[in-house]
Design a protein around this motif. Structure first.
Motif, PDB file in Angstrom:
ATOM      1  N   TYR A   1       8.718   4.096   4.492  1.00  0.00           N
ATOM      2  CA  TYR A   1       8.638   5.056   3.388  1.00  0.00           C
ATOM      3  C   TYR A   1       7.212   5.485   3.105  1.00  0.00           C
ATOM      4  N   GLY A   2       6.267   4.860   3.777  1.00  0.00           N
ATOM      5  CA  GLY A   2       4.866   5.182   3.563  1.00  0.00           C
ATOM      6  C   GLY A   2       4.041   3.925   3.395  1.00  0.00           C
ATOM      7  N   SER A   3       2.788   4.138   3.065  1.00  0.00           N
ATOM      8  CA  SER A   3       1.840   3.053   2.878  1.00  0.00           C
ATOM      9  C   SER A   3       1.552   2.926   1.391  1.00  0.00           C
ATOM     10  N   PHE A   4       1.680   1.711   0.850  1.00  0.00           N
ATOM     11  CA  PHE A   4       1.487   1.488  -0.571  1.00  0.00           C
ATOM     12  C   PHE A   4       0.363   0.488  -0.790  1.00  0.00           C
ATOM     13  N   LYS A   5      -0.626   0.867  -1.576  1.00  0.00           N
ATOM     14  CA  LYS A   5      -1.709  -0.038  -1.962  1.00  0.00           C
ATOM     15  C   LYS A   5      -1.158  -0.958  -3.046  1.00  0.00           C
ATOM     16  N   ILE A   6      -1.268  -2.259  -2.834  1.00  0.00           N
ATOM     17  CA  ILE A   6      -0.783  -3.235  -3.808  1.00  0.00           C
ATOM     18  C   ILE A   6      -1.971  -3.713  -4.624  1.00  0.00           C
ATOM     19  N   THR A   7      -1.960  -3.374  -5.905  1.00  0.00           N
ATOM     20  CA  THR A   7      -3.053  -3.718  -6.799  1.00  0.00           C
ATOM     21  C   THR A   7      -2.531  -4.640  -7.902  1.00  0.00           C
ATOM     22  N   PRO A   8      -3.426  -5.364  -8.559  1.00  0.00           N
ATOM     23  CA  PRO A   8      -2.991  -6.174  -9.704  1.00  0.00           C
ATOM     24  C   PRO A   8      -2.267  -5.329 -10.757  1.00  0.00           C
ATOM     25  N   ARG A   9      -2.722  -4.108 -10.935  1.00  0.00           N
ATOM     26  CA  ARG A   9      -2.081  -3.220 -11.906  1.00  0.00           C
ATOM     27  C   ARG A   9      -0.623  -2.930 -11.521  1.00  0.00           C
ATOM     28  N   LYS A  10      -0.368  -2.679 -10.228  1.00  0.00           N
ATOM     29  CA  LYS A  10       1.011  -2.427  -9.782  1.00  0.00           C
ATOM     30  C   LYS A  10       1.874  -3.665  -9.953  1.00  0.00           C
ATOM     31  N   ILE A  11       1.307  -4.834  -9.692  1.00  0.00           N
ATOM     32  CA  ILE A  11       2.062  -6.068  -9.909  1.00  0.00           C
ATOM     33  C   ILE A  11       2.402  -6.201 -11.387  1.00  0.00           C
ATOM     34  N   GLY A  12       1.443  -5.871 -12.243  1.00  0.00           N
ATOM     35  CA  GLY A  12       1.689  -5.884 -13.685  1.00  0.00           C
ATOM     36  C   GLY A  12       2.776  -4.910 -14.089  1.00  0.00           C
TER      37      GLY A  12
END
Length: 167
Positions: free
Chosen positions: A71-82
């Protein structure tokens, strides 16, 4: 081959966390909410398919904190985890890692949410925490479909090398 060695433990038993919250008094639940971890109460009791966890772990690029998917490339950041789990994940300190640790379920929710809502405008996206927008049934259905997709893909890859027996 290095990607296959980046994790050893692919356990993800959300039912343990769900049971803990279900058996908690309302007073303790209020304390958990006040501490900023109330989003975890939305995690349903289920067992995440090992095949899905392995696929996500193998497609996670450690050095870049990036999940590479169809589906694409997703940057995993602490904010996204939050956003995914409804917790404050800003105390994260970046270290050089050689393995994925922590909750792979967060990676599952981020992947499902971002792939489902890719291309949607902000107003069209479901609210945070993202986990609250997925019922247990929806998660099981999506995990089953993804696991089937993974198995078919691996079967097709193996089929390339299959030589039929002669008469």
């Amino acid at each position: 081959m290095a990607a296959r060695n980046q994790t050893k433990d692919l356990k993800c038993a959300t039912h343990l966390l769900s049971d803990k919250f279900r058996n908690m008094t309302e007073e303790k639940k209020a304390i958990v909410r006040d501490l900023g971890f109330g989003g975890l109460m939305h995690i349903p009791p289920l067992r995440v398919h090992h095949q899905l966890l392995r696929e996500l772990a193998n497609n996670f690029k450690l050095g870049e904190n990036r999940l590479e998917t169809g589906y694409g490339s997703f940057k995993i950041t602490p904010r996204k985890i939050g956003h995914a789990l409804g917790i404050n994940a800003t105390d994260y300190k970046k270290k050089k890692k050689k393995a994925i640790d922590g909750c792979l379920f967060a990676l599952v929710i981020i992947y499902f949410h971002l792939s489902k809502n890719k291309g949607k405008k902000r107003a069209e996206r479901p609210p945070k925490p993202w986990i609250a927008n997925w019922s247990k049934e929806q998660l099981v259905e999506r995990m089953s479909a993804k696991t089937e997709e993974i198995l078919v893909s691996k079967h097709n890859m193996l089929g390339v090398f299959y030589l039929p027996e002669c008469c």
